[in-house]
Scaffold this motif. Structure first.
Motif, short mmCIF file in Angstrom:
data_model
loop_
_atom_site.label_atom_id
_atom_site.label_comp_id
_atom_site.label_asym_id
_atom_site.label_seq_id
_atom_site.Cartn_x
_atom_site.Cartn_y
_atom_site.Cartn_z
N GLU A 1 34.04 62.74 67.39
CA GLU A 1 34.98 61.62 65.25
C GLU A 1 33.69 62.06 64.27
O GLU A 1 34.03 61.71 63.32
N THR A 2 33.79 63.33 64.30
CA THR A 2 32.51 62.98 63.58
C THR A 2 33.31 63.63 62.35
O THR A 2 32.26 63.53 61.18
N CYS A 3 34.04 64.57 62.85
CA CYS A 3 34.57 64.81 61.16
C CYS A 3 35.94 63.74 60.33
O CYS A 3 36.38 63.91 59.57
N GLN A 4 35.59 62.82 61.19
CA GLN A 4 37.14 62.14 60.83
C GLN A 4 36.79 61.15 59.90
O GLN A 4 37.12 60.22 59.32
N TYR A 5 34.90 61.38 59.29
CA TYR A 5 34.01 60.03 58.88
C TYR A 5 33.79 60.65 57.39
O TYR A 5 33.03 61.98 57.54
N ALA A 6 33.76 60.27 56.88
CA ALA A 6 34.17 60.12 54.93
C ALA A 6 32.99 58.90 54.54
O ALA A 6 32.55 58.14 55.06
N ALA A 7 31.89 59.71 53.42
CA ALA A 7 31.77 58.79 52.73
C ALA A 7 31.53 58.77 51.23
O ALA A 7 32.11 60.25 50.58
N TYR A 8 30.75 57.64 50.37
CA TYR A 8 31.34 58.05 48.62
C TYR A 8 30.00 56.68 48.12
O TYR A 8 30.29 56.49 49.00
N ALA A 9 29.61 57.75 46.85
CA ALA A 9 29.11 56.23 46.17
C ALA A 9 30.85 56.32 45.17
O ALA A 9 31.22 56.68 44.20
N GLU A 10 30.66 54.37 45.03
CA GLU A 10 31.06 53.72 43.56
C GLU A 10 30.45 53.20 43.23
O GLU A 10 29.41 53.20 43.47
N ILE A 11 30.81 53.68 41.81
CA ILE A 11 30.24 53.17 40.41
C ILE A 11 30.54 51.93 39.66
O ILE A 11 32.39 52.19 40.11
N ALA A 12 30.06 50.44 39.05
CA ALA A 12 30.78 49.94 38.38
C ALA A 12 32.05 51.16 37.92
O ALA A 12 32.01 52.43 36.89
N GLY A 13 33.09 50.40 37.13
CA GLY A 13 34.88 51.20 36.39
C GLY A 13 35.24 51.66 37.69
O GLY A 13 36.02 52.45 37.03
N GLY A 14 34.47 51.53 38.58
CA GLY A 14 35.46 52.47 39.79
C GLY A 14 35.47 53.80 39.65
O GLY A 14 36.29 54.82 40.90
N VAL A 15 35.02 54.46 39.41
CA VAL A 15 34.02 55.99 39.65
C VAL A 15 34.13 56.46 40.92
O VAL A 15 32.85 55.37 41.42
N ILE A 16 34.24 56.98 41.66
CA ILE A 16 34.08 57.34 42.76
C ILE A 16 33.61 58.78 43.53
O ILE A 16 34.08 59.80 42.33
N ILE A 17 32.29 58.69 43.84
CA ILE A 17 31.24 60.01 44.10
C ILE A 17 31.64 60.63 45.12
O ILE A 17 31.23 59.96 46.52
N PRO A 18 32.05 61.87 45.60
CA PRO A 18 32.40 61.54 47.17
C PRO A 18 30.73 62.56 47.61
O PRO A 18 30.33 63.01 46.55
N CYS A 19 30.33 61.85 48.70
CA CYS A 19 29.51 61.52 48.93
C CYS A 19 29.09 63.29 50.39
O CYS A 19 30.52 62.77 51.11
N SER A 20 28.41 63.69 51.08
CA SER A 20 28.28 64.49 52.18
C SER A 20 27.26 63.93 53.48
O SER A 20 26.30 62.86 52.71
N LEU A 21 28.18 63.81 54.05
CA LEU A 21 27.23 63.66 55.88
C LEU A 21 27.22 64.41 56.39
O LEU A 21 27.59 65.91 56.97
N TYR A 22 25.54 64.44 57.17
CA TYR A 22 25.86 65.93 57.53
C TYR A 22 25.00 64.84 58.76
O TYR A 22 24.22 63.94 59.58
N TRP A 23 25.24 65.67 60.93
CA TRP A 23 24.39 65.55 61.34
C TRP A 23 23.70 66.27 62.67
O TRP A 23 23.76 67.57 62.29
N PRO A 24 22.47 66.09 62.35
CA PRO A 24 21.35 66.71 63.02
C PRO A 24 21.67 67.33 64.29
O PRO A 24 21.12 68.73 65.05
N ASP A 25 22.64 66.71 64.43
CA ASP A 25 22.29 66.86 66.90
C ASP A 25 24.20 67.04 67.09
O ASP A 25 24.05 66.58 68.51
N GLU A 26 24.52 67.76 66.03
CA GLU A 26 26.54 67.23 66.03
C GLU A 26 26.59 68.19 66.88
O GLU A 26 27.39 67.92 68.63
#
Length: 813
Positions: free
Chosen positions: A28-53
């Motif tokens: 299931e690792t590839c189905q997850y995503a992360a982002y940082a949301e800032i006031a005003g609705g700005v979305i910055i895609p963030c990275s997920l790292y799986w050390p023991d994937e």
């Protein structure tokens, strides 16, 4: 599934949050995503790292650990969210990051749980992310007071994905950023060539130091598909300094003073030189000529000592004293007891006339000229005579020089190339210490009064016209003193000399019957010959192309709109195109432009040399210009400027100044050494001077790129055109080297300005194993042919004190 926050720490521009996932099943690792949301609705895609994937794919454990990397923007509040990528509106986890609390928590982590902090910090440098990677590759001065930031980004390949760069300040506010896409490639993944990666090379201009910035490369149709990198002010400054050091040339090297002191001749070596020189049975007499005019006592004493301590002792020093009554000069001259010194008292006329007095009084086989307030190294004459003994036909010599400050520090070294006519036509780079033979002097007229202040330039040009051989002595032997009244510190101290230099150069062309008008440039003592034809020759522009109508049309439209030169034709050399749109464009071209011809190369595959040779066969011009279809003309004078050099019969090849789309230099000539070659002054700002001002003035170099390569038709035919055994690589360099070997010059023309979108047409050969293998074969063939010659030519274009494998003119330590 539940997600809880674990270890948290801050790094350089990025924060790291460890997450514990409970109840996760399967792959299931590839189905997850992360982002940082800032006031005003700005979305910055963030990275997920799986050390023991990988281990977790066969593990039955119910919990897994993942590290979320996010931007550090301390001027705003970030809401970090983890979502199911298939249902991005389904938020699985939220974590709020604020500046002060995050700093406190991070410090506690480093203090109490340092091992855990080390485990997650910079994980992005150790592991690959499923959703991409972005990094800044350089920040360069643009030569106009601003900066150019270069970055790269790579993502798993999606054919329909379109990416854009967004730049934010530390408060998450968007910054106005005009993005330039330098490259956009689909390439094989490094570790698995069956997988494809989308790689972008991007550039963005910045007005100066912007403070904290976040750069986010984001898909236009999927805001979670992207990657970011964040620069804090210290990181920004560090990259700027690294890039400044990368481009810093020899004259700006802060370690030069130590370099010189560690390499100049020792007293023991001077004694051995005296012993060697005393045994030379054919040692020439050297006359050192110096004009004295109210020289400060200290400077005069130091000059005399520097000459009298020479390890080569067969010389005379002729002092032409035009000071009149002057205590500082008279005191020193009364103390002279050395019979090798002759003092000639004369009325002060022009510096040219005064120098001529010394020339007429000289008895030497060679005459050297020094200024009354400078000094020379104690082995200067020894080095010059050694060069003469090795090359007996030498009639003109000069050496490397630097500046000597009032504090006794040596700076601004100039390590000069071998005789470089086109550079000399821009300014008197020879300058010090000029030495000419009696043989040459007897064939030229001495400098008249109207070139006073540039009499050394005038004499060098005249002697160059008759010299059998001209040699640079590649040793730092002359120190040009800096003080308030010297030309080295204040060019305005001799304003009349500017026009004198222009006049000397104009007369040089007139004597050679070369149709040129010499202009003085805004910079002092800098000139530009404007060559002219009575009957301008026809230029045949050969453009090899395959499909890529967008590139070709951009190239040709700019050529038609921005070419002031009238007599030219375009030979579009078609190479196995497949797109019907391409052939429709060819028909349109030939209907609308009667000076365009499309010819079809009958070969298969790609052989640049053969394609260009084929196009040249259909050309009717006296001058050939091979032009890539991914170039774009900037300045309308380009073609006239390049063609003008062929008014001089010694010129064989001319190349242009090519820029990246962001305004940095892509090509400023080519350096060639055994086993290697590359572009000169690459990544410098287009407005920068470059080493010895080679970015702003024409100069002779080993080679120029085939992206815009002009050659005299007669020379092209004489040397047999391009070598068709060099299908793709180094054929342009090989053409230049064969032209050079035939006795012609290869000239870089900075006034011919074009953009070059390199790799747009064919991509990188190293991305394809077959192409890479072919490139290696061709490189081996090229260097097997030229290495011996390149070794013999060491120092011809690059002074031997400079790194022969660096296009930024670095001192060899």
């Amino acid at each position: 599934m539940t997600i809880t926050a674990g270890t948290f720490c801050r790094g350089d521009g990025k924060g790291y949050l460890e997450l514990i996932l409970e109840g996760m099943e399967g792959h299931e690792t590839c189905q997850y995503a992360a982002y940082a949301e800032i006031a005003g609705g700005v979305i910055i895609p963030c990275s997920l790292y799986w050390p023991d994937e990988v281990e977790r794919t066969w593990s039955a454990a119910a919990s897994r650990r993942v590290v979320l990397a996010f931007p550090l923007l301390d001027g705003t509040k970030l809401a970090l969210r983890v979502v199911d990528h298939r249902h991005s509106d389904h938020v699985l986890f939220t974590y709020v990051v604020e500046s002060l609390p995050s700093k406190v928590r991070s410090r506690l982590t480093y203090r109490l749980h340092a091992e855990q902090a080390v485990r997650i910090r910079d994980i992005d440098r150790r592991l690959r992310s499923a959703n991409g990677h972005a990094e800044v590759t350089g920040i360069y001065a643009d030569g106009k007071g601003g900066m150019v930031l270069r970055m790269s980004a790579s993502f798993p390949y999606r054919a329909d994905a379109r990416y854009a760069l967004h730049v934010y300040d530390e408060s998450g506010r968007p910054l106005d950023a005009r993005t330039v896409v330098l490259e956009d490639d689909a390439i094989p993944q490094v570790h698995d060539r069956n997988l494809t990666v989308r790689r972008l090379s991007l550039s963005v201009p910045l007005p100066g130091h912007p403070g904290t910035i976040c750069l986010c490369v984001q898909s236009e149709d999927d805001p979670l598909d992207g990657a970011f990198t964040c620069l804090l002010p210290p990181m920004f400054s560090h990259i700027v300094n690294d890039c400044r050091n990368e481009l810093r040339h020899a004259s700006l090297d802060p370690g030069y003073d130590s370099w010189l002191r560690g390499r100049r001749v020792s007293l023991a070596e001077l004694e051995r030189q005296r012993d060697v020189a005393s045994q030379w049975f054919d040692a020439p007499m050297i006359s050192v000529v110096c004009v004295l005019f109210r020289t400060p006592e200290r400077y005069l004493r130091e000059l005399l000592r520097s000459v009298l301590c020479q390890s080569y002792e067969r010389f005379e020093l002729i002092l032409v004293n035009v000071s009149g009554a002057c205590d500082s000069v008279d005191t020193v001259l009364r103390e002279i007891r050395d019979p090798r010194i002759r003092v000639i008292v004369a009325d002060n006329r022009s510096i040219a006339d005064n120098t001529n007095v010394g020339i007429r009084e000289a008895h030497g086989d060679y005459l050297a000229f020094v200024d009354h307030d400078d000094v020379i190294e104690p082995d200067a004459l020894y080095r010059y005579v050694s060069e003469i003994r090795e090359h007996p036909q030498t009639d003109l010599l000069y050496c490397d020089e630097d500046k000597l400050t009032e504090s006794g520090r040596y700076e601004w070294p100039v390590f000069k190339p071998a005789y470089n006519p086109d550079l000399l036509y821009s300014y008197n780079y020879i300058t010090h210490m000029l030495m000419v033979s009696r043989v040459a002097l007897d064939q030229v007229e001495l400098s008249p009064a109207d070139v006073a202040g540039a009499q050394d330039y005038d004499l060098a040009l005249k002697c160059a016209e008759v010299a059998r051989d001209i040699r640079n002595v590649p040793y730092m032997l002359y120190h040009w003193r800096e003080h308030a009244g010297s030309t080295s510190m204040n060019a305005d101290s001799k304003p009349y000399a500017v026009e004198a230099g222009r006049l000397a150069l104009q007369r040089h062309f007139d004597r050679r019957s070369i149709p040129a008008t010499v202009d003085s440039l805004e910079a002092m003592f800098r000139y530009r010959p404007r060559y002219r034809f009575d009957n301008p020759p026809k230029v045949s522009i050969v453009i090899p192309t395959k499909d890529h109508v967008d590139l070709l049309s951009t190239c040709l439209n700019a050529l038609f709109e921005r070419t002031a030169y009238a007599d030219y034709e375009v030979i579009v050399t078609e190479n196995n195109s497949e797109d019907p749109q391409t052939f429709a464009y060819y028909e349109e071209l030939q209907r609308e432009h009667d000076n365009v011809t499309v010819v079809r190369w009958p070969g298969k595959g790609f052989n640049y040399s053969a394609i260009c040779n084929f196009g040249a066969k259909h050309a009717s011009g006296d001058i050939l210009l091979f032009l890539n279809n991914d170039t774009e003309v900037i300045d309308e004078r380009w073609l006239a400027s390049m063609a003008g050099f062929f008014t001089r019969p010694e010129v064989g090849v001319v190349g242009a100044k090519l820029l990246y789309r962001d305004g940095l230099v892509q090509h400023g000539g080519v350096w060639v050494s055994p086993g290697g070659c590359d572009y000169l002054n690459q990544r410098c700002g287009a407005g920068e001077l470059g080493y010895m001002e080679t970015l702003q003035h024409p100069f002779d170099c080993a080679a120029i790129t085939g992206a815009c390569q002009m050659i005299r038709r007669s020379v092209f035919d004489k040397i047999g055109g391009f070598d068709e055994k060099l299908d793709v690589v180094l054929n342009d360099v090989d053409l230049c080297l064969r032209s050079n070997a035939a006795g012609y010059l290869t000239v870089f023309d900075p006034d011919a300005l074009l953009y070059h979108n390199e790799f747009s047409s064919r991509g990188h050969d190293e991305q394809d194993p077959a192409k890479a293998a072919r490139a290696i074969d061709e490189q081996m063939r090229f260097y097997a042919r030229w290495n011996k010659k390149l070794l013999a030519d060491r120092g011809r274009y690059f002074n031997s004190n400079l790194d022969q494998y660096n296009g930024h003119f670095k001192i060899v330590y």
